[in-house]
Design a protein around this motif. Structure first.
Motif, mmCIF file in Angstrom:
data_model
loop_
_atom_site.group_PDB
_atom_site.id
_atom_site.type_symbol
_atom_site.label_atom_id
_atom_site.label_comp_id
_atom_site.label_asym_id
_atom_site.label_seq_id
_atom_site.Cartn_x
_atom_site.Cartn_y
_atom_site.Cartn_z
ATOM 1 N N SER A 43 0.845 -1.181 0.000
ATOM 2 C CA SER A 43 0.000 0.000 0.000
ATOM 3 C C SER A 43 0.885 1.238 0.000
ATOM 4 O O SER A 43 1.923 1.262 0.655
ATOM 5 C CB SER A 43 -0.882 0.023 1.240
ATOM 6 N N THR A 57 -5.607 0.891 4.570
ATOM 7 C CA THR A 57 -4.649 -0.201 4.534
ATOM 8 C C THR A 57 -5.427 -1.476 4.850
ATOM 9 O O THR A 57 -6.581 -1.402 5.297
ATOM 10 C CB THR A 57 -3.530 0.021 5.565
ATOM 11 N N PRO A 58 -4.858 -2.650 4.653
ATOM 12 C CA PRO A 58 -5.609 -3.878 4.971
ATOM 13 C C PRO A 58 -6.149 -3.916 6.405
ATOM 14 O O PRO A 58 -7.257 -4.396 6.647
ATOM 15 C CB PRO A 58 -4.583 -4.982 4.724
ATOM 16 N N ARG A 59 -5.395 -3.352 7.335
ATOM 17 C CA ARG A 59 -5.848 -3.346 8.726
ATOM 18 C C ARG A 59 -7.074 -2.443 8.907
ATOM 19 O O ARG A 59 -8.035 -2.794 9.596
ATOM 20 C CB ARG A 59 -4.707 -2.869 9.624
ATOM 21 N N ARG A 115 -9.169 -1.596 6.499
ATOM 22 C CA ARG A 115 -10.278 -2.209 5.761
ATOM 23 C C ARG A 115 -11.004 -3.215 6.644
ATOM 24 O O ARG A 115 -12.235 -3.285 6.647
ATOM 25 C CB ARG A 115 -9.749 -2.933 4.521
ATOM 26 N N TRP A 156 -15.759 -3.193 0.601
ATOM 27 C CA TRP A 156 -14.955 -3.909 1.598
ATOM 28 C C TRP A 156 -15.830 -4.709 2.549
ATOM 29 O O TRP A 156 -15.445 -5.806 2.975
ATOM 30 C CB TRP A 156 -14.063 -2.935 2.351
ATOM 31 N N TYR A 197 -15.598 -8.726 2.925
ATOM 32 C CA TYR A 197 -15.396 -9.324 4.242
ATOM 33 C C TYR A 197 -16.473 -10.363 4.525
ATOM 34 O O TYR A 197 -16.187 -11.432 5.084
ATOM 35 C CB TYR A 197 -15.402 -8.239 5.323
ATOM 36 N N ASP A 245 -9.226 -12.681 5.211
ATOM 37 C CA ASP A 245 -8.268 -12.857 4.105
ATOM 38 C C ASP A 245 -8.634 -12.002 2.895
ATOM 39 O O ASP A 245 -7.774 -11.689 2.078
ATOM 40 C CB ASP A 245 -8.199 -14.321 3.679
ATOM 41 N N MET A 280 -9.330 -8.938 2.830
ATOM 42 C CA MET A 280 -8.946 -7.543 3.015
ATOM 43 C C MET A 280 -7.576 -7.212 2.421
ATOM 44 O O MET A 280 -7.198 -6.058 2.329
ATOM 45 C CB MET A 280 -8.925 -7.177 4.508
ATOM 46 N N ASP A 281 -6.837 -8.229 2.022
ATOM 47 C CA ASP A 281 -5.505 -7.996 1.460
ATOM 48 C C ASP A 281 -5.599 -7.425 0.052
ATOM 49 O O ASP A 281 -6.610 -7.577 -0.635
ATOM 50 C CB ASP A 281 -4.703 -9.306 1.421
ATOM 51 N N ASP A 282 -4.529 -6.759 -0.372
ATOM 52 C CA ASP A 282 -4.453 -6.233 -1.725
ATOM 53 C C ASP A 282 -4.443 -7.386 -2.720
ATOM 54 O O ASP A 282 -3.914 -8.449 -2.437
ATOM 55 C CB ASP A 282 -3.180 -5.414 -1.903
#
Length: 165
Positions: free
Chosen positions: A18, A25-27, A29, A60, A64, A70, A72-74
């Motif tokens: 990111s 960021t994934p966190r 999200r 998002w 989810y 899983d 939520m990752d790019d």
């Protein structure tokens, strides 16, 4: 000779990072999605809290709900398929004409019925876009030696051998 012009890959797993100014960021999200899915926040209010648009928040939350944490990752933005990709047989013909005839993209395109920009893209992908990459006499790709320290020497034994016929 079988020619395949593939892009070099360092690993099967693509590294995605990111950027510094990313809104989510994934966190973040994951936090946004959990607010909407698990704590029943409205999509609009959660989007305002995280300073994103409601369609982004909904995307998002939906991901989810279907994929879990899983999701939520790019992910890679590379297309799954490319229907307009130049066929491998055409790539072989382009490379053959470049090696054997030393033709440029315009001449190759005229012979094969392709646009010169497509021929140039194929040659660039195959590292044959510049004629100094190809040996003048043999038509083979020039191989250069790189050494860790400057001034290190390599011994090359060159002999002229006559062919008897």
């Amino acid at each position: 000779m079988e020619w395949s012009c593939q892009r070099p890959t360092t690993s099967d797993q693509e590294v995605l990072v990111s950027h510094a100014n990313a809104a989510l960021t994934p966190r973040h999200r994951l936090r946004l999605a959990r607010l909407i899915v698990e704590q029943d926040y409205s999509i609009v209010s959660a989007a305002r809290m995280f300073n994103v648009s409601w369609p982004t928040a909904k995307r998002w939350a939906d991901r989810y709900a279907t994929m879990g944490p899983d999701g939520m990752d790019d992910r890679s933005s590379r297309p799954h398929r490319m229907p307009a990709k130049t066929p491998q047989e055409q790539v072989r013909k382009v490379v053959h004409l470049r090696w054997k005839k030393r033709l440029g993209p315009v001449a190759i395109g005229a012979r094969l019925g392709m646009t010169s920009s497509t021929v140039h893209a194929v040659l660039t992908r195959c590292h044959l876009n510049k004629l100094h990459h190809v040996d003048v006499r043999t038509g083979e790709v020039v191989r250069r030696y790189e050494h860790a320290t400057p001034g290190s020497l390599i011994h090359v034994d060159v002999k002229k051998l006559a062919l008897l016929t």
